[in-house]
Enzyme design. Structure first.
Site, PDB file in Angstrom:
ATOM      1  N   THR A  45       4.509  79.913   1.011  1.00 16.61           N
ATOM      2  CA  THR A  45       3.647  79.042   0.218  1.00 16.61           C
ATOM      3  C   THR A  45       3.483  79.665  -1.179  1.00 16.61           C
ATOM      4  O   THR A  45       3.697  80.864  -1.357  1.00 16.61           O
ATOM      5  CB  THR A  45       2.289  78.825   0.910  1.00 16.61           C
ATOM      6  OG1 THR A  45       1.677  80.086   1.125  1.00 16.61           O
ATOM      7  CG2 THR A  45       2.463  78.099   2.240  1.00 16.61           C
ATOM      8  N   THR A  47       1.126  80.653  -3.743  1.00 12.00           N
ATOM      9  CA  THR A  47       0.372  81.854  -4.120  1.00 12.00           C
ATOM     10  C   THR A  47       0.773  83.045  -3.256  1.00 12.00           C
ATOM     11  O   THR A  47       0.881  84.171  -3.751  1.00 12.00           O
ATOM     12  CB  THR A  47      -1.146  81.602  -4.029  1.00 12.00           C
ATOM     13  OG1 THR A  47      -1.476  80.517  -4.899  1.00 12.00           O
ATOM     14  CG2 THR A  47      -1.950  82.827  -4.422  1.00 12.00           C
ATOM     15  N   CYS A  48       1.023  82.793  -1.999  1.00  7.64           N
ATOM     16  CA  CYS A  48       1.400  83.864  -1.075  1.00  7.64           C
ATOM     17  C   CYS A  48       2.718  84.510  -1.487  1.00  7.64           C
ATOM     18  O   CYS A  48       2.879  85.729  -1.417  1.00  7.64           O
ATOM     19  CB  CYS A  48       1.500  83.327   0.349  1.00  7.64           C
ATOM     20  SG  CYS A  48       0.011  82.476   0.904  1.00  7.64           S
ATOM     21  N   SER A  49       3.675  83.686  -1.918  1.00  6.65           N
ATOM     22  CA  SER A  49       5.011  84.164  -2.272  1.00  6.65           C
ATOM     23  C   SER A  49       5.127  84.641  -3.711  1.00  6.65           C
ATOM     24  O   SER A  49       5.980  85.462  -4.018  1.00  6.65           O
ATOM     25  CB  SER A  49       6.043  83.051  -2.047  1.00  6.65           C
ATOM     26  OG  SER A  49       6.173  82.766  -0.677  1.00  6.65           O
TER      27      SER A  49
END
Length: 160
Positions: A45, A47-49
């Site tokens: 996703t 922000t996660c990546s």
């Protein structure tokens, strides 16, 4: 109820890939260690990546030099966690753990309903620091934010 500083990490089993699907229980994972565990709502996703995992990859050596182990969890299957780790060039030693059924997430009281996005139950974005399985620091993000669970914030709040 949400886990609090001073509480023991609940006992659950997480999965990861290492020559096939492997299992590790939280007592084994945390026992005798200084550990940062951070959670993301979902592998791959935005922000996660783009920010969350990359920060821990970038600062992994700093955690290691301070004697702190690092693990990432998400409510994704272990194959997704492995593929995400490979795509993000996660260093050996940064554990990519699957909480596929949200067992740990629920036991910590840090689940969120992401069904409006077609994602079902997911983990809130958070980071915690534990010593020998006892939570010493806990930072849970407000919805839509990314500040207090970053690698930089965790490094700034680790005890010496």
């Amino acid at each position: 109820m949400t886990i609090q500083i001073g509480d023991r990490i609940p006992e659950v089993v997480l999965k990861y890939i290492d020559d096939g699907v492997q299992a590790v229980d939280t007592p084994t994972l945390f026992e005798g260690r200084r550990m940062v565990l951070f959670a993301v709502p979902g592998a791959f996703t935005p922000t996660c990546s783009e920010r969350h995992l990359p920060g821990f990859v970038e600062h992994f050596d700093e955690f290691s030099q301070r004697g702190v182990h690092v693990a990432c969890i998400a409510v994704n299957d272990p194959f997704v966690m492995q593929a995400w780790g490979e795509s993000q060039h996660v260093p050996k030693g940064l554990r990519m753990l699957s909480d596929g059924n949200a067992d740990l997430t629920r036991a910590l009281g840090l689940e969120m309903d992401a069904s409006g996005y077609g994602m079902g139950v997911r983990s809130k974005r958070f980071a915690l620091y534990a010593e020998d399985g006892i939570v010493k620091q806990l930072f849970v993000e407000a919805p839509g934010e990314f500040r207090v669970s970053s690698a930089e914030h965790m490094l700034a709040h680790l005890p010496d």
